[in-house]
Design a protein around this motif. Structure first.
Motif, PDB file in Angstrom:
ATOM      1  N   MET A 163      -8.043   1.157   2.788  1.00  0.00           N
ATOM      2  CA  MET A 163      -7.262   2.380   2.626  1.00  0.00           C
ATOM      3  C   MET A 163      -6.795   2.502   1.179  1.00  0.00           C
ATOM      4  SD  MET A 163      -3.843   3.515   4.706  1.00  0.00           S
ATOM      5  CE  MET A 163      -3.029   5.052   4.326  1.00  0.00           C
ATOM      6  N   SER A 164      -7.030   3.639   0.594  1.00  0.00           N
ATOM      7  CA  SER A 164      -6.694   3.840  -0.813  1.00  0.00           C
ATOM      8  C   SER A 164      -5.183   3.963  -0.986  1.00  0.00           C
ATOM      9  CB  SER A 164      -7.378   5.097  -1.350  1.00  0.00           C
ATOM     10  OG  SER A 164      -6.962   5.352  -2.678  1.00  0.00           O
ATOM     11  N   ILE A 165      -4.693   3.423  -2.101  1.00  0.00           N
ATOM     12  CA  ILE A 165      -3.277   3.537  -2.415  1.00  0.00           C
ATOM     13  C   ILE A 165      -2.990   4.796  -3.223  1.00  0.00           C
ATOM     14  CG2 ILE A 165      -2.937   1.044  -2.360  1.00  0.00           C
ATOM     15  CD1 ILE A 165      -3.001   1.079  -5.434  1.00  0.00           C
ATOM     16  N   TRP A 166      -4.038   5.580  -3.490  1.00  0.00           N
ATOM     17  CA  TRP A 166      -3.909   6.768  -4.322  1.00  0.00           C
ATOM     18  C   TRP A 166      -4.139   8.035  -3.526  1.00  0.00           C
ATOM     19  CZ3 TRP A 166      -2.075   5.475  -8.964  1.00  0.00           C
ATOM     20  CH2 TRP A 166      -2.354   4.191  -9.463  1.00  0.00           C
ATOM     21  N   LYS A 167      -3.345   9.022  -3.807  1.00  0.00           N
ATOM     22  CA  LYS A 167      -3.588  10.364  -3.293  1.00  0.00           C
ATOM     23  C   LYS A 167      -4.353  11.128  -4.371  1.00  0.00           C
ATOM     24  CE  LYS A 167      -1.141  14.601  -1.980  1.00  0.00           C
ATOM     25  NZ  LYS A 167       0.189  15.244  -1.864  1.00  0.00           N
ATOM     26  N   LYS A 168      -5.524  11.621  -4.025  1.00  0.00           N
ATOM     27  CA  LYS A 168      -6.411  12.233  -5.019  1.00  0.00           C
ATOM     28  C   LYS A 168      -6.352  13.749  -4.944  1.00  0.00           C
ATOM     29  CE  LYS A 168     -10.312  10.253  -5.873  1.00  0.00           C
ATOM     30  NZ  LYS A 168     -11.701   9.753  -5.808  1.00  0.00           N
ATOM     31  N   GLU A 169      -6.264  14.339  -6.118  1.00  0.00           N
ATOM     32  CA  GLU A 169      -6.296  15.795  -6.234  1.00  0.00           C
ATOM     33  C   GLU A 169      -7.274  16.166  -7.342  1.00  0.00           C
ATOM     34  OE1 GLU A 169      -3.323  19.602  -7.218  1.00  0.00           O
ATOM     35  OE2 GLU A 169      -2.565  17.532  -7.272  1.00  0.00           O
ATOM     36  N   ILE A 170      -8.247  17.006  -7.025  1.00  0.00           N
ATOM     37  CA  ILE A 170      -9.266  17.415  -7.992  1.00  0.00           C
ATOM     38  C   ILE A 170      -9.011  18.861  -8.394  1.00  0.00           C
ATOM     39  CG2 ILE A 170     -11.726  17.755  -8.406  1.00  0.00           C
ATOM     40  CD1 ILE A 170     -12.278  15.564  -6.362  1.00  0.00           C
TER      41      ILE A 170
ATOM     42  N   LEU B  48      -9.156   0.960  -7.562  1.00  0.00           N
ATOM     43  CA  LEU B  48      -8.178   0.700  -8.618  1.00  0.00           C
ATOM     44  C   LEU B  48      -6.884   0.241  -7.963  1.00  0.00           C
ATOM     45  CD1 LEU B  48      -7.329   0.879 -11.638  1.00  0.00           C
ATOM     46  CD2 LEU B  48      -6.559   3.220 -11.134  1.00  0.00           C
ATOM     47  N   LEU B  49      -6.415  -0.925  -8.344  1.00  0.00           N
ATOM     48  CA  LEU B  49      -5.210  -1.500  -7.755  1.00  0.00           C
ATOM     49  C   LEU B  49      -4.038  -1.384  -8.722  1.00  0.00           C
ATOM     50  CD1 LEU B  49      -6.696  -4.780  -6.215  1.00  0.00           C
ATOM     51  CD2 LEU B  49      -6.396  -2.558  -5.118  1.00  0.00           C
ATOM     52  N   PHE B  50      -2.897  -1.000  -8.187  1.00  0.00           N
ATOM     53  CA  PHE B  50      -1.650  -1.018  -8.938  1.00  0.00           C
ATOM     54  C   PHE B  50      -0.862  -2.226  -8.430  1.00  0.00           C
ATOM     55  CE2 PHE B  50       2.742   1.190  -9.288  1.00  0.00           C
ATOM     56  CZ  PHE B  50       3.060   0.426 -10.403  1.00  0.00           C
ATOM     57  N   ILE B  51      -0.767  -3.268  -9.261  1.00  0.00           N
ATOM     58  CA  ILE B  51      -0.087  -4.503  -8.858  1.00  0.00           C
ATOM     59  C   ILE B  51       1.415  -4.264  -9.004  1.00  0.00           C
ATOM     60  CG2 ILE B  51       0.015  -7.002  -9.134  1.00  0.00           C
ATOM     61  CD1 ILE B  51      -2.774  -5.882  -8.497  1.00  0.00           C
ATOM     62  N   ASP B  52       2.026  -3.818  -7.936  1.00  0.00           N
ATOM     63  CA  ASP B  52       3.451  -3.439  -7.954  1.00  0.00           C
ATOM     64  C   ASP B  52       4.280  -4.584  -7.385  1.00  0.00           C
ATOM     65  OD1 ASP B  52       5.717  -1.908  -8.265  1.00  0.00           O
ATOM     66  OD2 ASP B  52       5.477  -0.867  -6.364  1.00  0.00           O
TER      67      ASP B  52
ATOM     68  N   ARG C 214      25.126   3.721 -16.449  1.00  0.00           N
ATOM     69  CA  ARG C 214      25.244   2.946 -15.219  1.00  0.00           C
ATOM     70  C   ARG C 214      24.337   3.520 -14.131  1.00  0.00           C
ATOM     71  NH1 ARG C 214      27.613   3.897 -10.472  1.00  0.00           N
ATOM     72  NH2 ARG C 214      28.301   5.952 -11.176  1.00  0.00           N
ATOM     73  N   GLY C 215      23.723   2.617 -13.347  1.00  0.00           N
ATOM     74  CA  GLY C 215      22.931   3.097 -12.215  1.00  0.00           C
ATOM     75  C   GLY C 215      21.696   2.248 -11.968  1.00  0.00           C
ATOM     76  N   MET C 216      20.841   2.753 -11.095  1.00  0.00           N
ATOM     77  CA  MET C 216      19.580   2.101 -10.737  1.00  0.00           C
ATOM     78  C   MET C 216      18.419   2.971 -11.202  1.00  0.00           C
ATOM     79  SD  MET C 216      18.098  -0.454  -8.968  1.00  0.00           S
ATOM     80  CE  MET C 216      19.124  -0.983  -7.577  1.00  0.00           C
ATOM     81  N   ALA C 217      17.566   2.402 -12.045  1.00  0.00           N
ATOM     82  CA  ALA C 217      16.384   3.126 -12.517  1.00  0.00           C
ATOM     83  C   ALA C 217      15.158   2.631 -11.753  1.00  0.00           C
ATOM     84  CB  ALA C 217      16.196   2.920 -14.017  1.00  0.00           C
ATOM     85  N   LYS C 218      14.328   3.585 -11.324  1.00  0.00           N
ATOM     86  CA  LYS C 218      13.072   3.264 -10.649  1.00  0.00           C
ATOM     87  C   LYS C 218      12.002   4.218 -11.137  1.00  0.00           C
ATOM     88  CE  LYS C 218      13.069   1.811  -6.422  1.00  0.00           C
ATOM     89  NZ  LYS C 218      13.165   1.654  -4.954  1.00  0.00           N
ATOM     90  N   LEU C 219      10.755   3.776 -11.028  1.00  0.00           N
ATOM     91  CA  LEU C 219       9.639   4.670 -11.325  1.00  0.00           C
ATOM     92  C   LEU C 219       9.487   5.639 -10.157  1.00  0.00           C
ATOM     93  CD1 LEU C 219       7.015   2.149 -12.761  1.00  0.00           C
ATOM     94  CD2 LEU C 219       8.355   3.819 -14.025  1.00  0.00           C
TER      95      LEU C 219
ATOM     96  N   LEU D 162      -4.829  11.005  -9.764  1.00  0.00           N
ATOM     97  CA  LEU D 162      -4.592   9.947  -8.785  1.00  0.00           C
ATOM     98  C   LEU D 162      -3.100   9.665  -8.766  1.00  0.00           C
ATOM     99  CD1 LEU D 162      -7.479   7.473  -9.713  1.00  0.00           C
ATOM    100  CD2 LEU D 162      -7.489   9.227  -7.926  1.00  0.00           C
ATOM    101  N   GLN D 163      -2.448   9.970  -7.662  1.00  0.00           N
ATOM    102  CA  GLN D 163      -1.004   9.762  -7.552  1.00  0.00           C
ATOM    103  C   GLN D 163      -0.728   8.608  -6.596  1.00  0.00           C
ATOM    104  OE1 GLN D 163       1.372  13.262  -6.797  1.00  0.00           O
ATOM    105  NE2 GLN D 163       3.026  12.080  -5.906  1.00  0.00           N
ATOM    106  N   TYR D 164       0.069   7.638  -7.064  1.00  0.00           N
ATOM    107  CA  TYR D 164       0.418   6.471  -6.239  1.00  0.00           C
ATOM    108  C   TYR D 164       1.218   6.926  -5.022  1.00  0.00           C
ATOM    109  CZ  TYR D 164       1.962   1.698  -5.171  1.00  0.00           C
ATOM    110  OH  TYR D 164       2.201   0.491  -4.568  1.00  0.00           O
ATOM    111  N   LYS D 165       0.781   6.486  -3.826  1.00  0.00           N
ATOM    112  CA  LYS D 165       1.347   7.008  -2.582  1.00  0.00           C
ATOM    113  C   LYS D 165       2.719   6.444  -2.234  1.00  0.00           C
ATOM    114  CE  LYS D 165      -3.025   7.789  -0.072  1.00  0.00           C
ATOM    115  NZ  LYS D 165      -3.806   7.366   1.104  1.00  0.00           N
ATOM    116  N   TYR D 166       3.025   5.260  -2.733  1.00  0.00           N
ATOM    117  CA  TYR D 166       4.187   4.545  -2.221  1.00  0.00           C
ATOM    118  C   TYR D 166       5.329   4.496  -3.239  1.00  0.00           C
ATOM    119  CZ  TYR D 166       0.400   3.076   0.827  1.00  0.00           C
ATOM    120  OH  TYR D 166      -0.671   3.075   1.679  1.00  0.00           O
ATOM    121  N   LEU D 167       6.498   4.112  -2.746  1.00  0.00           N
ATOM    122  CA  LEU D 167       7.628   3.905  -3.642  1.00  0.00           C
ATOM    123  C   LEU D 167       7.410   2.628  -4.436  1.00  0.00           C
ATOM    124  CD1 LEU D 167      10.603   4.741  -1.222  1.00  0.00           C
ATOM    125  CD2 LEU D 167       9.680   6.191  -3.039  1.00  0.00           C
TER     126      LEU D 167
END
Length: 399
Positions: free
Chosen positions: A1-8, A61-65, A143-148, A166-171
């Motif tokens: 299962m791909s970790i990317w949401k693809k839009e062309i 393509l793997l994003f090592i998160d 002050r706070g929490m930063a996330k991608l 290619l948009q990463y599907k997960y948080l």
């Protein structure tokens, strides 16, 4: 299962080229032209290769998160680390786009935030079976929490007529926690009480006779009944008993970050004051707890750190102060006071910060009659002051 949401995204001109190529192909038979035939076939092959590439690129393509939380103070330097591993088709002339909130800001001062977020674009090419780490430096902003919030890869088409996203599907799991800045709190001497109690203290006039801490050499001013006879016999010298020193201590910092149903303008001042107090308590070995009337999802319905002391406890408190979100849901302050009194370990000293309603004043009066000492935290932009609670006078704050 791909970790990317693809839009062309394709330019309409690409469809026109495809249609014209097919027309040329049939025209080559009519005109019996080898040049037109091979030209049409060449264009169709390019179009097929482009379509095949877009269909399969990023599939492996793997994003090592990796789960990672780093802790920072305001104006620290840090970095996002994005690790990509490509086991599929090579990616050429792509652009990695990331989005993160304003808790941290890019090194490039020319980049401006849009809708409270920064967006950065970094060139990215990665070959087959290549692993690449992209480092993106930043400066902590507040002050706070930063996330991608978003990780995207933009790939241009062969002909430059459109792109694939290619948009990463997960948080993402990387977190950058920025502690609050501390503003000076005046009159902290009230925390150094001289009342006898059961809490261990580094400096106190009182000793716990049931908690021996060791012995020392006897001096003439020591009482005769303080002599430790067994230790004296063992050391061949008179030894005096030493006991742990205790006093009545233990504080609860209670912050009301709301006025009615809205976030108070003094929220940051209150949190910065609480940070200064947390450092003071840790330095002087005083146990303390913290309550903030922001809804929480655990069994206690608001943000709460139980009583403790030491560096580990200080870190927990600073993390709680860092993640207190001004966009969070408010928990009614009077309900928090009631819950604290009925269900949580109460401390002998109670420090209130923020707006005080008539109902809260009534609760403080009741606590005072039960023997608890009530204090108030009055804040300004650059400092704060601790004052003792006066009854029944209502505290007036410049909101």
């Amino acid at each position: 299962m791909s970790i990317w949401k693809k839009e062309i995204i394709e330019d309409q001109f690409l469809s026109i080229i495809s249609l014209l190529s097919i027309v040329l192909l049939f025209a080559s038979f009519y005109f019996q032209s080898a040049l037109v035939f091979f030209s049409a076939v060449f264009i169709l092959l390019l179009l097929y290769a482009n379509s095949f590439y877009l269909k399969h690129v990023g599939g492996k393509l793997l994003f090592i998160d990796e789960r990672k939380r780093t802790r920072h103070f305001p104006n620290d330097e840090g970095q996002w680390a994005i690790i990509m591993e490509n086991k599929g088709l090579p990616i050429m002339s792509g652009h990695l786009k990331i989005t993160f909130n304003q808790v941290v800001r890019p090194m490039d001062e020319n980049l401006n935030a849009r809708q409270e977020h920064y967006e950065m674009s970094i060139p990215l090419s990665i070959n087959f079976m290549e692993r690449k780490e992209i480092i993106i430096p930043f400066i902590t902003n507040k002050r706070g929490m930063a996330k991608l919030r978003k990780v995207e890869l933009h790939l241009p088409h062969f002909f430059g007529l459109g792109e694939t996203i290619l948009q990463y599907k997960y948080l993402t799991k990387q977190e950058m926690l920025v502690y609050p800045r501390a503003i000076s709190v005046k009159n902290k001497s009230v925390f150094l009480t001289n009342k006898q109690g059961e809490s261990y203290a580094r400096y106190s006039l009182f000793e716990d006779s049931l908690s021996p801490a060791g012995t020392r050499n006897y001096v003439n001013t020591d009482s005769f009944n303080q002599i430790h006879w067994k230790a004296s016999a063992k050391n061949q010298q008179l030894q005096t008993k030493i006991y742990d020193r205790t006093n009545e201590t233990g504080w609860n910092i209670s912050l009301n970050i709301a006025v009615s149903h809205s976030i108070s303008k003094k929220m940051e001042e209150l949190i910065s004051s609480a940070a200064d107090l947390a450092y003071f308590f840790e330095k002087n070995d005083i146990q303390f707890s913290v309550c903030i009337n922001i809804r929480a999802t655990n069994h206690i319905p608001f943000l709460y750190i139980p009583a403790g002391k030491g560096k580990e406890h200080l870190q927990k408190v600073l993390e709680l102060l860092a993640i207190a979100d001004s966009h969070g849901s408010i928990y009614p302050y009077e309900k928090m006071l009631s819950y604290y009194g009925r269900h949580l370990q109460q401390q002998p000293f109670f420090l209130h910060g923020g707006f005080q309603s008539d109902k809260a004043a009534s609760i403080f009066h009741e606590m005072n009659t039960k023997g608890y000492s009530i204090y108030h935290l009055q804040t300004t932009k650059q400092s704060a002051t601790i004052i003792q609670h006066s009854l029944p006078k209502k505290e007036v704050q410049n909101l």
